[in-house]
Design a protein around this motif. Sequence first.
Motif, PDB file in Angstrom:
ATOM      1  N   UNK A  28       0.827  -1.209   0.000  1.00  0.00           N
ATOM      2  CA  UNK A  28       0.000   0.000   0.000  1.00  0.00           C
ATOM      3  C   UNK A  28       0.861   1.259   0.000  1.00  0.00           C
ATOM      4  N   UNK A  29       1.912   1.281   0.805  1.00  0.00           N
ATOM      5  CA  UNK A  29       2.812   2.439   0.849  1.00  0.00           C
ATOM      6  C   UNK A  29       3.517   2.608  -0.494  1.00  0.00           C
ATOM      7  N   UNK A  30       3.908   1.496  -1.112  1.00  0.00           N
ATOM      8  CA  UNK A  30       4.555   1.563  -2.423  1.00  0.00           C
ATOM      9  C   UNK A  30       3.593   2.124  -3.465  1.00  0.00           C
ATOM     10  N   UNK A  31       2.348   1.661  -3.430  1.00  0.00           N
ATOM     11  CA  UNK A  31       1.335   2.181  -4.357  1.00  0.00           C
ATOM     12  C   UNK A  31       1.087   3.666  -4.131  1.00  0.00           C
ATOM     13  N   UNK A  32       1.055   4.084  -2.877  1.00  0.00           N
ATOM     14  CA  UNK A  32       0.831   5.497  -2.580  1.00  0.00           C
ATOM     15  C   UNK A  32       1.982   6.337  -3.150  1.00  0.00           C
ATOM     16  N   UNK A  33       3.208   5.873  -3.004  1.00  0.00           N
ATOM     17  CA  UNK A  33       4.355   6.589  -3.553  1.00  0.00           C
ATOM     18  C   UNK A  33       4.253   6.654  -5.077  1.00  0.00           C
ATOM     19  N   UNK A  34       3.853   5.550  -5.688  1.00  0.00           N
ATOM     20  CA  UNK A  34       3.686   5.534  -7.146  1.00  0.00           C
ATOM     21  C   UNK A  34       2.612   6.523  -7.584  1.00  0.00           C
ATOM     22  N   UNK A  35       1.514   6.593  -6.823  1.00  0.00           N
ATOM     23  CA  UNK A  35       0.441   7.532  -7.165  1.00  0.00           C
ATOM     24  C   UNK A  35       0.899   8.979  -7.037  1.00  0.00           C
ATOM     25  N   UNK A  36       1.686   9.277  -6.018  1.00  0.00           N
ATOM     26  CA  UNK A  36       2.198  10.641  -5.851  1.00  0.00           C
ATOM     27  C   UNK A  36       3.114  10.993  -7.019  1.00  0.00           C
TER      28      UNK A  36
END
Length: 136
Positions: A28-36
């Motif tokens: 989830x944290x990796x996905x959030x970074x990718x989204x940012x």
Amino acid sequence: SLGLVGGGKKIQMVREKYTELLQNLIKLASLQTSFVTLDEAMKVTNRRVNALENVTIPKIQGVLDYIDRELDELEREDFTRLKLVQSKKEATIEEERKKKEADIADKLSKGLTVSKANDADITANFDAGDDADVVF
């Protein structure tokens, strides 16, 4: 109540659940970074698109319109120049025709004969009897 009998099993299950949830949290944290990162890239792309639509393309269109107007003006100037050259050429031809008619009329008034030789036939002006024999 953990107890001695079932306590180890429950602790093992909690540990497995904790590990699974921790892995999901990392994803989830990796996905959030990718989204940012993706959001920043979209903002940059939108700025570039706006710059193209509102600045660059209108400038290029203005240059193309200017070139088109200049080419039209050059075409009109060439047309006018050609018309002037054509009218001068026609006037020169008319002058030469009148001069030839005047020469013919002058020769006729003096009693000379006038031959109707073709202007394109350059050999009509030469007499082969005037040339010396050539030996090869």
